[in-house]
Scaffold this motif. Structure first.
Motif, PDB file in Angstrom:
ATOM      1  N   THR A  14       0.866  -1.258   0.001  1.00 30.34           N
ATOM      2  CA  THR A  14       0.018  -0.039   0.047  1.00 30.34           C
ATOM      3  C   THR A  14       0.776   1.105  -0.104  1.00 30.34           C
ATOM      4  N   PRO A  15       0.424   2.526  -0.468  1.00 34.35           N
ATOM      5  CA  PRO A  15       1.320   3.497  -0.628  1.00 34.35           C
ATOM      6  C   PRO A  15       1.584   3.938   0.791  1.00 34.35           C
ATOM      7  N   ASN A  39       4.161  10.719  -2.554  1.00 33.56           N
ATOM      8  CA  ASN A  39       4.572  10.644  -3.885  1.00 33.56           C
ATOM      9  C   ASN A  39       4.716   9.834  -4.806  1.00 33.56           C
ATOM     10  N   SER A  69       3.397   7.206  -7.655  1.00 32.29           N
ATOM     11  CA  SER A  69       3.038   7.500  -8.854  1.00 32.29           C
ATOM     12  C   SER A  69       1.783   7.094  -9.296  1.00 32.29           C
ATOM     13  N   PHE A  70       1.187   5.993  -8.704  1.00 28.16           N
ATOM     14  CA  PHE A  70       0.083   5.277  -8.914  1.00 28.16           C
ATOM     15  C   PHE A  70      -1.132   5.611  -8.029  1.00 28.16           C
ATOM     16  N   ASP A  71      -2.153   5.375  -8.352  1.00 28.85           N
ATOM     17  CA  ASP A  71      -3.540   5.613  -7.520  1.00 28.85           C
ATOM     18  C   ASP A  71      -4.058   4.361  -7.422  1.00 28.85           C
ATOM     19  N   GLN A  72      -4.871   4.223  -6.239  1.00 32.19           N
ATOM     20  CA  GLN A  72      -5.691   2.952  -5.600  1.00 32.19           C
ATOM     21  C   GLN A  72      -4.584   1.894  -5.764  1.00 32.19           C
ATOM     22  N   TYR A  91      -3.601  -1.399  -9.435  1.00 33.23           N
ATOM     23  CA  TYR A  91      -3.464  -0.172  -9.397  1.00 33.23           C
ATOM     24  C   TYR A  91      -3.998   0.808 -10.598  1.00 33.23           C
ATOM     25  N   ARG A  92      -4.267   2.136 -10.507  1.00 32.44           N
ATOM     26  CA  ARG A  92      -4.851   3.156 -11.558  1.00 32.44           C
ATOM     27  C   ARG A  92      -3.357   3.645 -11.935  1.00 32.44           C
ATOM     28  N   ASN A  93      -3.332   3.931 -13.329  1.00 29.54           N
ATOM     29  CA  ASN A  93      -2.226   4.708 -13.715  1.00 29.54           C
ATOM     30  C   ASN A  93      -2.413   5.734 -15.085  1.00 29.54           C
ATOM     31  N   GLU A  94      -1.932   6.700 -15.161  1.00 29.36           N
ATOM     32  CA  GLU A  94      -1.822   7.533 -16.213  1.00 29.36           C
ATOM     33  C   GLU A  94      -0.682   7.578 -17.253  1.00 29.36           C
ATOM     34  N   GLU A 113      -5.994   7.436 -18.783  1.00 32.27           N
ATOM     35  CA  GLU A 113      -6.052   6.659 -17.543  1.00 32.27           C
ATOM     36  C   GLU A 113      -6.456   5.275 -17.579  1.00 32.27           C
TER      37      GLU A 113
END
Length: 229
Positions: free
Chosen positions: A68-69, A73, A75-78, A121-124, A146
């Motif tokens: 888990t984060p 900083n 770089s990934f969400d969720q 995870y979610r990424n852009e 995304e």
């Protein structure tokens, strides 16, 4: 739960049973350890704990991590995931020389490690038409998208390490090289057949998010702090 996880858990249970069936006549047999390096990992951050059981000159260790984060900083969400590791160690006797020579507080070893890592995870990222050539002006440009990433990784690594053992406390450091297999799947892409726009220079995130079934070298480094009993 997948067949891979069931097989891995069965392997761990069998390994622990073999470990506890052995006898050890020297000092402390058990170690509980924490990995501060996992907190700072830029790709797979999380909280990792290990249990190690010694018998004679061999030792078996199991580790589990909740990914888990930790740092803001990332770089990934969720981002979330789990990590399981089994490691078998062989400690050298005092008769060896150089970095393999055991001393009162310095206990060198070699080890074989098997790892399973699962994350999502979610990424852009930027993507471009797969038909563009490197000479086209839009080759290094693209559109922002995304998308979801699901990653499974398996690795086998041979390592050298040592433990500094002082009373009840232990510092465990090691490094090694092995092979890794990754299966990375993207989801929710706008145009799935398009390809990512990668950096002009080497980038761990480009490599870590690349879709596909990929074999590669695996470099491992660990630092663990623990308590013996």
């Amino acid at each position: 739960m997948s067949k891979q996880y069931l097989s891995f858990f069965a392997f761990l249970v069998l390994s622990i049973g073999i470990t506890f069936s052995q006898r050890d006549s020297t000092g402390y047999k058990n170690q509980i350890k924490f990995s501060p390096v996992r907190l700072l990992d830029p790709i797979n951050p999380g909280i990792e704990l290990s249990y190690e059981r010694a018998f004679n000159r061999f030792s078996s260790q199991i580790s589990g991590a909740y990914l888990t984060p930790i740092l803001p900083n990332l770089s990934f969400d969720q981002f979330k995931g789990v990590r399981f590791v089994f490691e078998e160690k062989f400690f050298f006797a005092p008769g060896y020389k150089g970095m393999f020579r055991a001393q009162r507080y310095f206990k060198p070893y070699v080890a074989a490690q098997f790892l399973v890592n699962s994350t999502s995870y979610r990424n852009e990222g930027y993507f471009r038409d797969s038909t563009l050539q490197s000479t086209d002006s839009l080759f290094y440009k693209g559109y922002l998208d995304e998308y979801g990433v699901k990653k499974m990784a398996y690795a086998f690594t041979l390592k050298y390490g040592f433990q500094m053992q002082i009373r009840h406390f232990v510092l465990d450091l090691g490094f090694g090289i092995g092979i890794r297999y990754r299966d990375i799947v993207h989801s929710d892409r706008l145009i799935p057949q398009d390809v990512p726009v990668t950096s002009r220079h080497p980038n761990i995130y480009d490599w870590g998010n690349r879709e596909g079934k990929i074999w590669s070298a695996n470099l491992a480094v660990h630092v663990k702090l623990g308590y013996r009993f």
